[in-house]
Design a protein around this motif. Structure first.
Motif, PDB file in Angstrom:
ATOM      1  N   SER A 210       0.822  -1.212   0.000  1.00 48.84           N
ATOM      2  CA  SER A 210       0.000   0.000   0.000  1.00 48.84           C
ATOM      3  C   SER A 210       0.858   1.265   0.000  1.00 48.84           C
ATOM      4  N   LEU A 211       2.005   1.231   0.690  1.00 47.56           N
ATOM      5  CA  LEU A 211       2.910   2.376   0.678  1.00 47.56           C
ATOM      6  C   LEU A 211       3.507   2.562  -0.716  1.00 47.56           C
ATOM      7  N   GLY A 212       3.828   1.456  -1.367  1.00 46.14           N
ATOM      8  CA  GLY A 212       4.321   1.542  -2.731  1.00 46.14           C
ATOM      9  C   GLY A 212       3.294   2.147  -3.671  1.00 46.14           C
ATOM     10  N   LEU A 213       2.019   1.753  -3.541  1.00 50.92           N
ATOM     11  CA  LEU A 213       0.957   2.317  -4.371  1.00 50.92           C
ATOM     12  C   LEU A 213       0.751   3.797  -4.073  1.00 50.92           C
ATOM     13  N   PHE A 214       0.934   4.181  -2.817  1.00 51.24           N
ATOM     14  CA  PHE A 214       0.815   5.598  -2.455  1.00 51.24           C
ATOM     15  C   PHE A 214       1.904   6.422  -3.155  1.00 51.24           C
ATOM     16  N   LEU A 215       3.131   5.896  -3.192  1.00 52.96           N
ATOM     17  CA  LEU A 215       4.206   6.590  -3.890  1.00 52.96           C
ATOM     18  C   LEU A 215       3.910   6.702  -5.386  1.00 52.96           C
ATOM     19  N   LEU A 216       3.354   5.646  -5.954  1.00 55.06           N
ATOM     20  CA  LEU A 216       3.017   5.670  -7.376  1.00 55.06           C
ATOM     21  C   LEU A 216       1.952   6.721  -7.675  1.00 55.06           C
ATOM     22  N   LYS A 217       0.921   6.750  -6.861  1.00 53.56           N
ATOM     23  CA  LYS A 217      -0.146   7.732  -7.074  1.00 53.56           C
ATOM     24  C   LYS A 217       0.372   9.151  -6.863  1.00 53.56           C
ATOM     25  N   SER A 218       1.252   9.336  -5.881  1.00 54.56           N
ATOM     26  CA  SER A 218       1.794  10.663  -5.600  1.00 54.56           C
ATOM     27  C   SER A 218       2.660  11.178  -6.743  1.00 54.56           C
ATOM     28  N   SER A 219       3.267  10.256  -7.496  1.00 59.63           N
ATOM     29  CA  SER A 219       4.118  10.664  -8.618  1.00 59.63           C
ATOM     30  C   SER A 219       3.357  10.710  -9.937  1.00 59.63           C
ATOM     31  N   GLY A 220       2.051  10.401  -9.894  1.00 59.21           N
ATOM     32  CA  GLY A 220       1.238  10.440 -11.108  1.00 59.21           C
ATOM     33  C   GLY A 220       1.503   9.290 -12.042  1.00 59.21           C
ATOM     34  N   ALA A 221       2.026   8.184 -11.527  1.00 57.44           N
ATOM     35  CA  ALA A 221       2.384   7.030 -12.351  1.00 57.44           C
ATOM     36  C   ALA A 221       1.275   5.989 -12.337  1.00 57.44           C
ATOM     37  N   VAL A 222       1.486   4.952 -13.098  1.00 58.19           N
ATOM     38  CA  VAL A 222       0.571   3.816 -13.115  1.00 58.19           C
ATOM     39  C   VAL A 222       1.398   2.555 -12.912  1.00 58.19           C
TER      40      VAL A 222
ATOM     41  N   VAL B 297      -7.811  -0.088   3.094  1.00 58.99           N
ATOM     42  CA  VAL B 297      -7.845   0.779   4.282  1.00 58.99           C
ATOM     43  C   VAL B 297      -6.548   1.573   4.399  1.00 58.99           C
ATOM     44  N   MET B 298      -5.412   0.891   4.237  1.00 62.47           N
ATOM     45  CA  MET B 298      -4.123   1.567   4.378  1.00 62.47           C
ATOM     46  C   MET B 298      -3.908   2.628   3.302  1.00 62.47           C
ATOM     47  N   ALA B 299      -4.542   2.451   2.150  1.00 62.24           N
ATOM     48  CA  ALA B 299      -4.421   3.443   1.087  1.00 62.24           C
ATOM     49  C   ALA B 299      -4.971   4.795   1.521  1.00 62.24           C
ATOM     50  N   SER B 300      -5.880   4.787   2.478  1.00 62.37           N
ATOM     51  CA  SER B 300      -6.410   6.041   3.011  1.00 62.37           C
ATOM     52  C   SER B 300      -5.597   6.546   4.195  1.00 62.37           C
ATOM     53  N   LEU B 301      -4.883   5.641   4.866  1.00 62.34           N
ATOM     54  CA  LEU B 301      -4.080   6.048   6.027  1.00 62.34           C
ATOM     55  C   LEU B 301      -2.809   6.791   5.622  1.00 62.34           C
ATOM     56  N   HIS B 302      -2.174   6.377   4.535  1.00 67.68           N
ATOM     57  CA  HIS B 302      -0.925   7.011   4.123  1.00 67.68           C
ATOM     58  C   HIS B 302      -1.092   8.500   3.805  1.00 67.68           C
TER      59      HIS B 302
ATOM     60  N   LEU C 189       0.947  11.202   5.894  1.00 66.32           N
ATOM     61  CA  LEU C 189       2.061  11.840   5.193  1.00 66.32           C
ATOM     62  C   LEU C 189       1.666  13.108   4.434  1.00 66.32           C
ATOM     63  N   GLY C 190       0.368  13.300   4.270  1.00 66.62           N
ATOM     64  CA  GLY C 190      -0.086  14.482   3.530  1.00 66.62           C
ATOM     65  C   GLY C 190       0.139  14.321   2.037  1.00 66.62           C
ATOM     66  N   THR C 191      -0.014  15.404   1.303  1.00 69.21           N
ATOM     67  CA  THR C 191       0.198  15.391  -0.140  1.00 69.21           C
ATOM     68  C   THR C 191       1.690  15.488  -0.436  1.00 69.21           C
ATOM     69  N   LEU C 192       2.205  14.538  -1.186  1.00 68.43           N
ATOM     70  CA  LEU C 192       3.626  14.507  -1.509  1.00 68.43           C
ATOM     71  C   LEU C 192       3.872  14.975  -2.937  1.00 68.43           C
ATOM     72  N   HIS C 193       4.941  15.725  -3.112  1.00 74.77           N
ATOM     73  CA  HIS C 193       5.405  16.099  -4.446  1.00 74.77           C
ATOM     74  C   HIS C 193       6.809  15.525  -4.586  1.00 74.77           C
ATOM     75  N   ILE C 194       6.903  14.380  -5.236  1.00 70.79           N
ATOM     76  CA  ILE C 194       8.167  13.658  -5.288  1.00 70.79           C
ATOM     77  C   ILE C 194       8.629  13.508  -6.731  1.00 70.79           C
ATOM     78  N   ASP C 195       9.910  13.275  -6.878  1.00 71.96           N
ATOM     79  CA  ASP C 195      10.475  13.051  -8.199  1.00 71.96           C
ATOM     80  C   ASP C 195       9.837  11.810  -8.819  1.00 71.96           C
ATOM     81  N   PRO C 196       9.366  11.898 -10.074  1.00 75.73           N
ATOM     82  CA  PRO C 196       8.686  10.752 -10.692  1.00 75.73           C
ATOM     83  C   PRO C 196       9.537   9.487 -10.750  1.00 75.73           C
ATOM     84  N   VAL C 197      10.826   9.642 -11.034  1.00 82.74           N
ATOM     85  CA  VAL C 197      11.689   8.451 -11.113  1.00 82.74           C
ATOM     86  C   VAL C 197      11.757   7.755  -9.758  1.00 82.74           C
TER      87      VAL C 197
END
Length: 225
Positions: free
Chosen positions: A49-61, A116-121, A125-133
């Motif tokens: 779920s944390l990995g999916l959160f990073l993917l969504k935060s970077s706008g990836a699929v 459930v965890m997808a909503s907890l992250h 952590l709030g809204t993240l703006h991270i490098d896409p790579v």
């Protein structure tokens, strides 16, 4: 956790020959305890779920039902966890039919936990703006490790995970390679919603995820159940 290894017995020698030892008997598989399964599924779902959160935060699929849920979440005003749970519902019947209730219930629990965890992250952590790579590679690496843990505790995140595991068991095809092909196909479909450069990066990330599975989840390598 301990295992017991049988001591090979000596093979009687024939006339003129020296006695030789019999081939070593492989160590017997040791089942996970109920506590180990619970902790394993919690750990696997947290990492995935944390990995999916990073993917969504970077706008990836990514691939599989998670990738489908991410694509839908970019165009539908619903939480990712709700979409992810809904997309996986049809595959629950396949899990019951082909893998039995034990695997199906564990998979259902893992899907619910990730939802459930997808909503907890975001809340933690709030809204993240991270490098896409970083987001794509780090997110897929975490998701791959999470799936590997779930597989080793007789669970999955539904969807293509189930199909890949079935093909590995029935035909001997490695689950990681099977899922890699399916996942890259899903990523390519995302060209309709995601910029081409991000799609290429996402395809590389999906390949990384499935390499984690292909290199570490091989028939006969891991005996814990």
């Amino acid at each position: 956790m301990s295992t017991c290894t049988e001591i090979p017995a000596a093979v009687p020698a024939t006339h003129g020959e020296r006695p030789t030892a019999a081939p070593a008997v492989p160590r017997s598989a040791v089942r996970h305890s109920a506590l180990e399964d619970v902790l394993g599924i919690l750990t696997g779902t947290f990492a995935a779920s944390l990995g999916l959160f990073l993917l969504k935060s970077s706008g990836a699929v990514t691939g599989g039902t998670a990738g489908l849920a991410l694509l839908v979440s970019y165009s539908v005003a619903l939480p990712f966890g709700v979409i992810f749970f809904a997309v996986n519902l049809p595959f629950f019947a396949l899990a019951v039919w082909k893998k039995g209730w034990n695997f199906a219930l564990r998979t259902g629990a893992a899907i619910a936990l990730v939802s459930v965890m997808a909503s907890l992250h975001p809340a933690a952590l709030g809204t993240l703006h991270i490098d896409p790579v970083y987001g794509v590679l780090g997110g897929n690496l975490l998701a791959g490790v999470g799936l590997l843990i779930l597989f080793r505790h007789q669970s999955s995140l539904g969807g293509f995970n189930i199909m890949a595991l079935l093909l590995q068991e029935k035909l001997g095809w490695r689950a990681g390679y099977v899922q890699m092909v399916l996942d890259v196909a899903i990523v390519l479909v995302s060209l309709a919603l995601v910029p081409p450069l991000m799609v290429l990066l996402s395809a590389a990330g999906a390949t990384l995820l499935n390499l984690v599975l292909a290199l570490n989840h091989r028939p006969g390598r891991y005996l814990g159940m």
